[in-house]
Design a protein around this motif. Structure first.
Motif, PDB file in Angstrom:
ATOM      1  N   HIS A  79      15.954  12.566   1.361  1.00 27.41           N
ATOM      2  CA  HIS A  79      15.485  11.533   0.436  1.00 27.41           C
ATOM      3  C   HIS A  79      16.620  10.647  -0.060  1.00 27.41           C
ATOM      4  N   CYS A 404      -0.524   3.405   0.073  1.00 25.81           N
ATOM      5  CA  CYS A 404       0.864   3.830  -0.081  1.00 25.81           C
ATOM      6  C   CYS A 404       1.056   5.267   0.405  1.00 25.81           C
ATOM      7  N   HIS A 405       1.520   6.156  -0.476  1.00 23.36           N
ATOM      8  CA  HIS A 405       1.876   7.509  -0.056  1.00 23.36           C
ATOM      9  C   HIS A 405       0.689   8.457  -0.057  1.00 23.36           C
ATOM     10  N   THR A 428       0.895  -0.475   2.345  1.00 31.56           N
ATOM     11  CA  THR A 428       1.969   0.191   1.632  1.00 31.56           C
ATOM     12  C   THR A 428       3.052  -0.805   1.254  1.00 31.56           C
ATOM     13  N   SER A 429       3.849  -0.444   0.285  1.00 33.56           N
ATOM     14  CA  SER A 429       4.938  -1.300  -0.186  1.00 33.56           C
ATOM     15  C   SER A 429       6.183  -0.437  -0.307  1.00 33.56           C
ATOM     16  N   GLU A 430       7.031  -0.486   0.702  1.00 38.95           N
ATOM     17  CA  GLU A 430       8.211   0.380   0.748  1.00 38.95           C
ATOM     18  C   GLU A 430       9.510  -0.372   0.524  1.00 38.95           C
ATOM     19  N   LEU A 433      13.591   0.576   1.056  1.00 35.83           N
ATOM     20  CA  LEU A 433      13.915   2.002   1.180  1.00 35.83           C
ATOM     21  C   LEU A 433      14.628   2.303   2.489  1.00 35.83           C
ATOM     22  N   ILE A 437      12.932   6.193   6.376  1.00 38.63           N
ATOM     23  CA  ILE A 437      11.718   6.611   5.694  1.00 38.63           C
ATOM     24  C   ILE A 437      10.504   5.905   6.273  1.00 38.63           C
ATOM     25  N   GLN A 438      10.676   4.660   6.736  1.00 33.68           N
ATOM     26  CA  GLN A 438       9.553   3.956   7.339  1.00 33.68           C
ATOM     27  C   GLN A 438       9.164   4.580   8.677  1.00 33.68           C
ATOM     28  N   MET A 441       7.215   7.666   7.743  1.00 32.16           N
ATOM     29  CA  MET A 441       5.864   7.317   7.321  1.00 32.16           C
ATOM     30  C   MET A 441       4.979   6.982   8.527  1.00 32.16           C
ATOM     31  N   GLY A 460       2.887  -2.578   6.129  1.00 32.97           N
ATOM     32  CA  GLY A 460       3.946  -2.468   5.132  1.00 32.97           C
ATOM     33  C   GLY A 460       4.518  -3.830   4.787  1.00 32.97           C
ATOM     34  N   THR A 486      11.442  -3.654  11.130  1.00 31.19           N
ATOM     35  CA  THR A 486      11.591  -3.544   9.679  1.00 31.19           C
ATOM     36  C   THR A 486      12.416  -4.721   9.169  1.00 31.19           C
TER      37      THR A 486
END
Length: 577
Positions: A79, A404-405, A428-430, A433, A437-438, A441, A460, A486
């Protein structure tokens, strides 16, 4: 003869260093395979250091403090992307969220010592049970890194998830970790001529059993892939604005999405246009300007528009829902989905009421830290399950939304799947990050699609946006104007491949496979008691527990929170068995 003090100190230092190394080694291994798909093979050795540390029959007294430190380091490694919010966020959230990992080491040690069975059997059962516990016990169910997700990009291996969920894949991967630990100890003890050395024939039996498990999974996967049926579905335009959402950017983000949609989505080119979560970080109703823009865009493109927004609660002043709103081709609101699983600290403050009663200074500290990081304290209200409907080919086509999550917690997606959607949308709105992590996901989306045999549309604000079929394969991935998946603005227009529909065994089971692993873990740990109480009574007790877990999973018993009268009737049926 006594050991010289200097030599004893060196031995103690060497022992501490060895144990500390074993405790910390999984952290970089977790981080590497979770960030890079090509390193997925590392998941087959990641648990080995912990298994060596806590199932060594020569060193039975190893403090759990080593594992606590190692688990915390692993959580931070997985994380570390949270540092983009503020430097202290990973450390603070880790302190709160990692304790769910701690059950693994003592449970594994107890199962090994009590059962005397190969680690190739005890480790996967206990690890799978601990993964289910982590998902259940973590605040916000925010556990993103089940071992099985590492294999999501190997379609033939992971199709078994429609029966067992991701937990079945985790069990196979963990079994290899346990087997490698068995091999390590067998080689070490043979060299030392230990009388308790593991017989090689037992290793062969374990290897054969694991091989059969993988063969069954892959054969089933090939069959499901070869016999998969799908039909052309609606055309979806996924809009990835590469705009960071925030309370001070509402108007600019909205304008960016309008202009990108106007430029890259041709009129009549899509049946459904999807914007990310928090596309409009405001309530649409008090100010008509947003609705006017959406009405103009929907009419101009001849498509329905799904977007994330905020809806103020009428029953709880000062609180709001995180919602996905469906705008019809005529510009009218055609449906709303309210998010059920709120993100801790951004949408809801964990233990806020409890801290206010027992430790007001801690309550004030938590609120101050949250305001410093996000600019406001969580004021979210949870919604409930439901479907939206897209007019298509003259009929309403039901689809579900996981915001989202929410898709991280398997029961959310399976509960929605039991309502009968033909596809799921994950806005989702990341933000910033980061790619690792994307990527994770996206792997989770792949597993949810397989578990429920429902195609996935992932949108996203900064990526990764994609269309995933019901076999968990990314059929179309959005690449922006610079060719990146991304942090690159762009639009993906693709057809959703619809599966025949129906509810999978996993969706009906309510995690029965994982619950059976929990029962089996308890059985392994209680074997000495079972020997004293008699095998027949112990077997009967475990069989009853397994029956209850299986019936609860398959729907014979209501889920937690269902009608108590129905629960009483179901329990009466079990009592009569």
């Amino acid at each position: 003869m006594t050991t010289p003090p200097a030599r004893g100190a060196r031995d103690r230092l060497g022992r501490v260093t060895w144990r500390l190394g074993l405790a910390l080694l999984p952290a970089p291994l977790f981080g590497l395979y979770s960030s890079y798909p090509a390193l997925a093979f590392l998941s087959y050795i990641t648990l080995v250091p912990w298994v060596l540390l806590y199932t060594d029959d020569r060193n039975r007294k190893v403090s759990l403090a080593y594992f606590a430190l190692g688990a915390y380091a692993a959580w931070l490694g997985l994380h570390w992307f949270l540092r983009s919010l503020a430097w202290f966020v990973p450390f603070a959230m880790g302190a709160v969220l990692f304790p769910g990992w701690i059950v693994f080491a003592p449970a594994m040690r107890a199962a090994h010592r009590s059962s005397r069975l190969p680690r190739a059997l005890t480790v996967p059962v206990v690890w799978t049970a601990s993964e289910w516990f982590r998902q259940l016990a973590t605040i916000g169910h925010l556990d993103l890194f089940a071992l099985g997700y590492s294999q999501a990009r190997f379609p033939a291996l992971v199709q078994i998830a429609d029966v067992t969920g991701v937990y079945g894949v985790s069990l196979l991967v963990a079994a290899v970790n346990g087997f490698l630990a068995d091999v390590w100890f067998a080689v070490r003890d043979r060299r030392g001529a230990q009388p308790a050395a593991v017989p090689w024939r037992r290793l062969v039996a374990s290897a054969s059993a694991i091989g059969v498990g993988f063969l069954v999974a892959v054969t089933y996967g090939w069959f499901r892939l070869a016999t998969a049926e799908e039909s052309p579905g609606p055309r979806v335009a996924v809009v990835q604005p590469n705009a960071r959402h925030g309370l001070h950017r509402v108007a600019s983000v909205h304008l960016t999405q309008v202009l990108l949609t106007e430029a890259d989505v041709p009129a009549g080119g899509a049946d459904l246009i999807v914007w990310p979560e928090n596309a409009i970080l405001d309530d649409l109703h008090p100010d008509p300007v947003f609705l006017q823009d959406l009405e103009w865009l929907a009419r101009r493109k001849g498509a329905h528009l799904l977007l994330g927004a905020i809806e103020r609660s009428e029953t709880t002043p000062g609180r709001a829902y995180n919602v996905a709103i469906l705008v019809g081709q005529d510009g009218e609101l055609a449906g709303t989905y309210r998010k059920r699983l709120l993100f801790p600290w951004t949408e809801v403050l964990p233990f806020d009421d409890l801290l206010g009663r027992v430790a007001p200074p801690l309550q004030r500290l938590q609120r101050a830290l949250v305001r410093r990081v996000w600019g406001s304290a969580g004021i979210g209200v949870a919604g409930g399950p439901g479907l939206l409907h897209l007019p298509w080919n003259g009929e309403p086509l039901p689809f579900g939304v996981v915001l989202c999550h929410e898709h991280v917690y398997p029961p959310i997606a399976s509960e929605t799947a039991r309502l009968g959607p033909r596809f799921l949308v994950n806005p989702t709105s990341e933000g910033e990050l980061g790619g690792p992590i994307q990527e994770q996901m996206l792997r989770i989306s792949m597993m949810r699609a397989i578990e429920n045999r429902v195609p996935y549309v992932r949108c996203g604000n900064t990526g990764i946006s994609a269309i995933v079929d019901a076999q968990g394969r990314a059929r179309s991935v959005l690449r922006g104007k610079r060719g990146r998946t991304t942090m690159d603005a762009g639009v993906l227009i693709a057809e959703v491949p619809l599966s025949p529909g129906g509810v999978t065994l996993y969706a009906r089971s309510r995690d029965a496979f994982a619950k059976l692993c929990v029962v089996a873990s308890l059985g392994l740990m209680l074997m000495p008691l079972a020997r004293r109480a008699g095998w027949r009574r112990a077997a009967a007790g475990l069989a009853a527990a397994g029956l209850l877990a299986g019936m609860a999973g398959c729907g014979a018993l209501p889920a937690l929170g269902d009608d108590p009268e129905e629960a009483a009737v179901a329990l009466e049926r079990v009592r009569r068995l």
